[in-house]
Design a protein around this motif. Structure first.
Motif, PDB file in Angstrom:
ATOM      1  N   MET A 140      -1.989   9.603   0.915  1.00  0.00           N
ATOM      2  CA  MET A 140      -0.667   9.199   1.387  1.00  0.00           C
ATOM      3  C   MET A 140       0.270   9.108   0.200  1.00  0.00           C
ATOM      4  O   MET A 140      -0.162   8.901  -0.934  1.00  0.00           O
ATOM      5  N   THR A 141       1.561   9.265   0.468  1.00  0.00           N
ATOM      6  CA  THR A 141       2.575   9.034  -0.556  1.00  0.00           C
ATOM      7  C   THR A 141       3.319   7.745  -0.235  1.00  0.00           C
ATOM      8  O   THR A 141       3.137   7.149   0.833  1.00  0.00           O
ATOM      9  N   LEU A 161      -3.801  -9.458  -5.691  1.00  0.00           N
ATOM     10  CA  LEU A 161      -3.266  -8.426  -6.585  1.00  0.00           C
ATOM     11  C   LEU A 161      -3.570  -7.059  -5.998  1.00  0.00           C
ATOM     12  O   LEU A 161      -4.667  -6.820  -5.474  1.00  0.00           O
ATOM     13  N   VAL A 162      -2.589  -6.152  -6.097  1.00  0.00           N
ATOM     14  CA  VAL A 162      -2.774  -4.739  -5.780  1.00  0.00           C
ATOM     15  C   VAL A 162      -2.402  -3.939  -7.023  1.00  0.00           C
ATOM     16  O   VAL A 162      -1.358  -4.186  -7.639  1.00  0.00           O
ATOM     17  N   VAL A 163      -3.249  -3.005  -7.415  1.00  0.00           N
ATOM     18  CA  VAL A 163      -2.958  -2.119  -8.540  1.00  0.00           C
ATOM     19  C   VAL A 163      -2.856  -0.699  -8.004  1.00  0.00           C
ATOM     20  O   VAL A 163      -3.732  -0.245  -7.268  1.00  0.00           O
ATOM     21  N   ILE A 164      -1.775  -0.006  -8.368  1.00  0.00           N
ATOM     22  CA  ILE A 164      -1.574   1.377  -7.941  1.00  0.00           C
ATOM     23  C   ILE A 164      -1.522   2.261  -9.184  1.00  0.00           C
ATOM     24  O   ILE A 164      -0.648   2.107 -10.033  1.00  0.00           O
ATOM     25  N   ASP A 165      -2.473   3.176  -9.279  1.00  0.00           N
ATOM     26  CA  ASP A 165      -2.551   4.096 -10.407  1.00  0.00           C
ATOM     27  C   ASP A 165      -2.378   5.518  -9.865  1.00  0.00           C
ATOM     28  O   ASP A 165      -3.320   6.119  -9.352  1.00  0.00           O
ATOM     29  N   SER A 166      -1.213   6.073  -9.966  1.00  0.00           N
ATOM     30  CA  SER A 166      -0.028   5.597 -10.656  1.00  0.00           C
ATOM     31  C   SER A 166       1.183   5.875  -9.778  1.00  0.00           C
ATOM     32  O   SER A 166       1.056   6.480  -8.707  1.00  0.00           O
ATOM     33  N   TYR A 167       2.373   5.472 -10.258  1.00  0.00           N
ATOM     34  CA  TYR A 167       3.596   5.747  -9.505  1.00  0.00           C
ATOM     35  C   TYR A 167       3.835   7.249  -9.377  1.00  0.00           C
ATOM     36  O   TYR A 167       4.227   7.743  -8.315  1.00  0.00           O
ATOM     37  N   THR A 168       3.582   7.979 -10.450  1.00  0.00           N
ATOM     38  CA  THR A 168       3.781   9.427 -10.412  1.00  0.00           C
ATOM     39  C   THR A 168       2.915  10.074  -9.338  1.00  0.00           C
ATOM     40  O   THR A 168       3.347  10.999  -8.637  1.00  0.00           O
ATOM     41  N   ALA A 169       1.683   9.580  -9.180  1.00  0.00           N
ATOM     42  CA  ALA A 169       0.762  10.173  -8.213  1.00  0.00           C
ATOM     43  C   ALA A 169       1.059   9.753  -6.779  1.00  0.00           C
ATOM     44  O   ALA A 169       0.807  10.512  -5.844  1.00  0.00           O
ATOM     45  N   ALA A 172       6.537  10.261  -3.325  1.00  0.00           N
ATOM     46  CA  ALA A 172       6.773  11.529  -2.628  1.00  0.00           C
ATOM     47  C   ALA A 172       7.460  12.507  -3.574  1.00  0.00           C
ATOM     48  O   ALA A 172       8.110  12.109  -4.548  1.00  0.00           O
ATOM     49  N   ALA A 173       7.331  13.790  -3.280  1.00  0.00           N
ATOM     50  CA  ALA A 173       7.962  14.812  -4.116  1.00  0.00           C
ATOM     51  C   ALA A 173       9.473  14.650  -4.093  1.00  0.00           C
ATOM     52  O   ALA A 173      10.069  14.386  -3.045  1.00  0.00           O
ATOM     53  N   HIS A 174      10.097  14.780  -5.255  1.00  0.00           N
ATOM     54  CA  HIS A 174      11.551  14.674  -5.351  1.00  0.00           C
ATOM     55  C   HIS A 174      12.205  15.943  -4.794  1.00  0.00           C
ATOM     56  O   HIS A 174      11.761  17.054  -5.062  1.00  0.00           O
TER      57      HIS A 174
END
Length: 344
Positions: A140-141, A161-169, A172-174
């Motif tokens: 999912m994005t 706590l939630v960790v998301i690795d990473s924002y880039t991944a 959604a596509a710009h």
């Protein structure tokens, strides 16, 4: 044209004109804006800013962990996560003030499951019986579907706590022609609202921008200024350019809205893949220079002249360095024109 407001009728006329202009521009605002009194503000139910990990991680809200590639930001985030889940001090130094369940979302590393497995095998943190959860196959994005899924996980597992690795991944596509600032503000805003709704921290791992080398360290996150503006705090990891490329030490800087901020030196242990605390405070930025002085002089006194001679720097540079180290408490004056290192 300007409006004069004297009565409720005047105010109604202004609102009607605003609606007319919005409709004329092809848009219609159907929501309501609630103007709050002081009493409304004081009675509102909110979660006051606190610390999840003393000095380092605030709660609630989004916290960015930013670093260049291959610096150890994922290792650091995992160490934070496992410590919070197990309720043990981070790096055996920073107390976990609010322990609880943690969800680590690994989307950046194609071999994420193997990487997490390796770290879990090596760690000395008693994490095997703690509420530490990992997701490595999410497809999912950062959009409505992801937020709904994450909210369900937060509620079901009572996450701290939630960790998301990473924002880039995860983003959604710009699309070309869009407002990138608004897009990033919306992305972080969704996560921040969710964190504040359930009084938890969402740690968002992000990368350095290649074009930010001349920026202040706190403005080097890839993307627009919205990245810093929409986050509660930033934790920035960097290598020391004056140390060897394989040196295990990292300079870690923490800044945020509701915390004093600090600088620290952490050292990566290759056996456990965990960071160890070395020192904290203003001296952290001068760690390579402190090590040079320790190598050259040990416990003996030194002067600007001897520092200039032994370290191969100009006398004026030596004076400035000693002055800065005095200000941070890394050295103390031992006599007229002489100084010694303080044990750190």
């Amino acid at each position: 044209m300007p409006f004069d407001v004297h009565t409720d009728e005047d105010l109604g006329r202004i609102k009607e004109e605003a609606r007319r202009r919005a409709n004329a521009n092809g848009s219609e605002h159907t929501g309501t804006v609630k103007v709050l009194t002081v009493e409304n503000v004081m009675q509102a139910k909110t979660h006051k800013p606190e610390m999840l990990v003393e000095t380092v991680v605030p709660v609630p809200g989004v916290v960015l962990v930013v670093a260049p590639h291959k610096t150890g930001k994922t290792l650091f985030a995992l160490q934070l996560s496992m410590s919070i889940a197990a309720g043990v001090s981070v790096c055996d130094f920073y107390r976990v003030l609010k322990s609880g369940p943690v969800l680590f979302i690994e989307k950046d590393d194609p071999g994420g499951l193997a990487s997490v497995q390796d770290i879990l095998r090596r760690t000395r943190i008693p994490v095997s019986e703690s509420p530490f959860y990992t997701v490595t196959d999410i497809d999912m994005t950062l959009a409505a579907e992801f937020i709904l899924w994450l909210e369900a996980e937060i509620v079901a597992r009572n996450l701290r706590l939630v960790v998301i690795d990473s924002y880039t991944a995860i983003r959604a596509a710009h699309t070309s022609g869009g407002d990138l600032v608004k897009r990033e503000a919306d992305d972080l805003g969704l996560l921040d609202q969710l964190a504040k709704k359930y009084n938890l921290t969402i740690l968002l791992i992000h990368h350095y921008s290649k074009g930010s080398v001349n920026h202040d360290w706190s403005e080097r996150a890839a993307g627009t200024f919205a990245m810093g503006a929409m986050s509660e705090a930033q934790i920035v990891l960097t290598r020391y350019p004056d140390l060897a490329s394989n040196a295990p030490e990292r300079l870690v800087r923490v800044r945020g809205r509701h915390l004093a901020g600090t600088d620290m030196v952490l050292r990566l242990d290759p056996e456990t893949l965990a960071f160890e605390h070395v020192l904290e405070g203003g001296a952290a930025s001068f760690y390579p220079e402190i090590q040079q002085l320790r190598t050259e002089f040990g416990v003996d006194a030194f002067s600007p002249k001897t520092v200039s001679h032994e370290l191969g720097m100009a006398r004026a540079t030596a004076h400035r360095l000693i002055g800065r180290l005095l200000a941070t408490g890394a050295v103390r004056k031992s006599g007229y024109g002489e100084y010694v290192l303080v044990a750190l």
